[in-house]
Design a protein around this motif. Structure first.
Motif, PDB file in Angstrom:
ATOM      1  N   GLN A  57      72.666  50.902  65.742  1.00 43.65           N
ATOM      2  CA  GLN A  57      72.052  51.165  67.049  1.00 43.65           C
ATOM      3  C   GLN A  57      71.207  49.979  67.509  1.00 43.65           C
ATOM      4  O   GLN A  57      71.187  49.643  68.698  1.00 43.65           O
ATOM      5  N   ALA A  58      70.511  49.324  66.572  1.00 45.81           N
ATOM      6  CA  ALA A  58      69.690  48.163  66.949  1.00 45.81           C
ATOM      7  C   ALA A  58      70.573  47.025  67.460  1.00 45.81           C
ATOM      8  O   ALA A  58      70.231  46.340  68.432  1.00 45.81           O
ATOM      9  N   ASP A  61      71.643  47.833  70.871  1.00 45.80           N
ATOM     10  CA  ASP A  61      70.590  47.652  71.882  1.00 45.80           C
ATOM     11  C   ASP A  61      70.500  46.211  72.368  1.00 45.80           C
ATOM     12  O   ASP A  61      70.078  45.955  73.501  1.00 45.80           O
ATOM     13  N   GLY A 124      60.348  49.032  78.188  1.00 49.11           N
ATOM     14  CA  GLY A 124      61.443  49.252  77.257  1.00 49.11           C
ATOM     15  C   GLY A 124      61.306  48.327  76.060  1.00 49.11           C
ATOM     16  O   GLY A 124      60.689  47.262  76.137  1.00 49.11           O
ATOM     17  N   TRP A 125      61.885  48.742  74.977  1.00 54.69           N
ATOM     18  CA  TRP A 125      61.820  47.950  73.743  1.00 54.69           C
ATOM     19  C   TRP A 125      63.230  47.620  73.300  1.00 54.69           C
ATOM     20  O   TRP A 125      64.120  48.453  73.322  1.00 54.69           O
ATOM     21  N   VAL A 126      63.423  46.355  72.956  1.00 56.68           N
ATOM     22  CA  VAL A 126      64.721  45.922  72.485  1.00 56.68           C
ATOM     23  C   VAL A 126      64.519  45.317  71.098  1.00 56.68           C
ATOM     24  O   VAL A 126      63.805  44.318  70.985  1.00 56.68           O
ATOM     25  N   PRO A 127      65.086  45.859  70.052  1.00 54.26           N
ATOM     26  CA  PRO A 127      65.817  47.130  70.008  1.00 54.26           C
ATOM     27  C   PRO A 127      64.863  48.306  70.145  1.00 54.26           C
ATOM     28  O   PRO A 127      63.664  48.173  69.967  1.00 54.26           O
ATOM     29  N   SER A 128      65.401  49.446  70.458  1.00 58.28           N
ATOM     30  CA  SER A 128      64.589  50.639  70.692  1.00 58.28           C
ATOM     31  C   SER A 128      63.970  51.125  69.376  1.00 58.28           C
ATOM     32  O   SER A 128      64.465  50.851  68.289  1.00 58.28           O
ATOM     33  N   HIS A 129      62.880  51.855  69.552  1.00 56.82           N
ATOM     34  CA  HIS A 129      62.159  52.355  68.379  1.00 56.82           C
ATOM     35  C   HIS A 129      63.024  53.358  67.603  1.00 56.82           C
ATOM     36  O   HIS A 129      63.637  54.240  68.177  1.00 56.82           O
ATOM     37  N   SER A 131      65.713  52.610  65.982  1.00 50.85           N
ATOM     38  CA  SER A 131      67.139  52.296  66.009  1.00 50.85           C
ATOM     39  C   SER A 131      67.649  51.829  64.637  1.00 50.85           C
ATOM     40  O   SER A 131      68.842  51.922  64.373  1.00 50.85           O
TER      41      SER A 131
END
Length: 196
Positions: A57-58, A61, A124-129, A131
């Motif tokens: 998932q990371a 993202d 927003g956070w890349v990658p999302s928390h 992930s």
């Protein structure tokens, strides 16, 4: 007046005893002791721990997706766009069909379809928390111990004994005796007198 006397002087016999004590000698040597201790049997089995890190998932993202995932996402997006298009066209057809209700449905639909969509965006956070998914299975240690008893072998040594018996010597220390003495004793016989 002189009385005749007989004097007796006696001595008892005396026995003497000379004794040497008996002697007993005992020598005990210590026992011989043999002890053997075998080592315990120790078995250790370890199942290693397992750490899995899933960063699929990371990576998605930051747009580092596998080709299979891209195909799946494009397929889902295309299918959803198809369904949305069918629903929009059915709704627009219903609005045009009911033109008798008034209004300008064709102009309104043209205005809505010509505008670019407005997207809502916040922080927003890349990658999302969350992930990166981490899973840890701890290792297992199985310990098996077999205790071995000691082997004890005693060797008994007999005692060495020596005995010297005692002696008793009996002897006559004083001889018995009897002394008889006469005093003032006279024998008067016929025509003479004799002192004994």
């Amino acid at each position: 007046m002189q009385l005749p006397q007989i004097r007796l002087e006696s001595k008892y016999a005396k026995i003497g005893m000379r004794t040497s004590k008996p002697v007993q000698d005992i020598q005990q040597t210590p026992a011989d002791l043999s002890i053997k201790q075998l080592k315990a049997d120790l078995k250790i089995r370890t199942l290693p721990g397992k750490l899995t890190i899933d960063q699929t998932q990371a990576r998605a993202d930051v747009d580092l997706k596998s080709i299979a995932r891209r195909i799946e996402e494009f397929s889902n997006e295309g299918y959803q766009a198809l369904l949305d298009g069918i629903a929009r066209r059915a709704q627009e057809g219903d609005q045009i069909m009911k033109v008798e209700n008034g209004g300008h449905p064709i102009a309104e639909q043209a205005e809505v379809n010509s505008k670019n969509p407005i997207y809502d965006f916040n922080i927003g956070w890349v990658p999302s928390h969350g992930s990166v998914k981490i899973n840890y299975l701890p290792s297992e240690v199985n310990i098996d111990v077999t205790v071995n008893k000691p082997i004890i072998e005693p060797g008994i040594n007999k005692a060495k004994t020596g005995y010297t018996p005692g002696k008793t010597n009996i002897y006559l220390e004083q001889q018995n005796s009897l002394v008889i003495d006469f005093d003032n004793l006279r024998f008067i016989g016929i025509n003479y007198e004799q002192k004994i």
